[in-house]
Design a protein around this motif. Structure first.
Motif, short mmCIF file in Angstrom:
data_model
loop_
_atom_site.label_atom_id
_atom_site.label_comp_id
_atom_site.label_asym_id
_atom_site.label_seq_id
_atom_site.Cartn_x
_atom_site.Cartn_y
_atom_site.Cartn_z
N VAL A 139 -4.66 4.76 -9.55
CA VAL A 139 -3.43 4.47 -8.80
C VAL A 139 -3.22 2.96 -8.69
O VAL A 139 -2.09 2.48 -8.70
CB VAL A 139 -3.48 5.14 -7.40
N ASP A 172 1.43 1.76 -5.21
CA ASP A 172 -0.01 1.93 -5.36
C ASP A 172 -0.70 2.01 -4.00
O ASP A 172 -1.60 2.83 -3.79
CB ASP A 172 -0.61 0.78 -6.18
N SER A 221 -1.27 -5.73 -4.26
CA SER A 221 -0.11 -4.88 -4.52
C SER A 221 1.15 -5.74 -4.66
O SER A 221 1.95 -5.55 -5.57
CB SER A 221 0.06 -3.86 -3.40
N SER A 224 -6.90 -1.99 -8.62
CA SER A 224 -7.65 -0.87 -9.17
C SER A 224 -9.10 -0.89 -8.67
O SER A 224 -9.61 0.11 -8.18
CB SER A 224 -7.62 -0.93 -10.70
#
Length: 185
Positions: A53, A62, A112, A130
């Motif tokens: 995600v 995300d 993000s 990640s």
């Protein structure tokens, strides 16, 4: 002589009761081992999903997806350990664990947001988010696994008492996520 028979009978009965109790303890121990194995598999799968995600190139999507994955993991862990699930309490504990670990609390939203910068920001943000997402999910899962395995519930988990364990597991999770990403290549 009747007394001797009674004593022998009681000794056999006591021995049989002890064997039954030992069998029940062994079954309970095996059940806890089975639950722990199931829980570890759930944690691993959800950590990998969280890492995936993090690769979503759209800022904040995300971050929202990560929270959903973590709550789903907690729901499944609670089912594994037969603990009543509380989404609101789960959100509060996740927030407390992550916010208490300041570098992660700041880095996830920043990673993000950085994705909004074309090219370099997207790549940097995706890689960072990640690994952070996977590591955070791993640490949260490990904290709850340990807590539920010891008989705890959502209501009696004190985030302040597990902060050191969370940090330790975050570091392990970061390595696990990084190794999984290398294995993908």
């Amino acid at each position: 002589m009747a007394t001797a028979k009674t004593s022998t009978s009681n000794a056999s009965g006591t021995s049989g009761q002890a064997e039954t109790e030992a069998d029940e303890k062994t079954q309970a121990d095996n059940s806890n081992v089975d639950k722990s194995v199931q829980a570890e598999e759930l944690i691993r799968k959800h950590s990998y999903a969280a890492a995936g995600v993090g690769l979503i190139p759209i800022p904040w999507v995300d971050f929202i997806g990560l929270t959903a994955i973590q709550l789903k993991m907690l729901n499944q862990l609670s089912k594994t350990y037969e603990v009543e699930f509380s989404e609101e309490r789960g959100k509060a504990i996740i927030g407390s664990l992550v916010s208490g670990f300041l570098p992660v609390a700041i880095a996830q939203p920043v990673a993000s947001f950085i994705k909004a910068i074309p090219l370099i920001g997207q790549t940097t943000g995706a890689v960072t988010m990640s690994i952070l997402g996977g590591a955070t999910t791993y640490a949260i899962g490990r904290v709850f696994n340990q807590h539920f395995a010891s008989g705890g519930t959502f209501l009696d988990l004190d985030p302040a008492k597990v902060k050191a364990y969370f940090k330790e597991q975050f570091d392990v999770g970061r390595k696990v996520t990084a190794e999984a990403k290398k294995a993908e290549k």
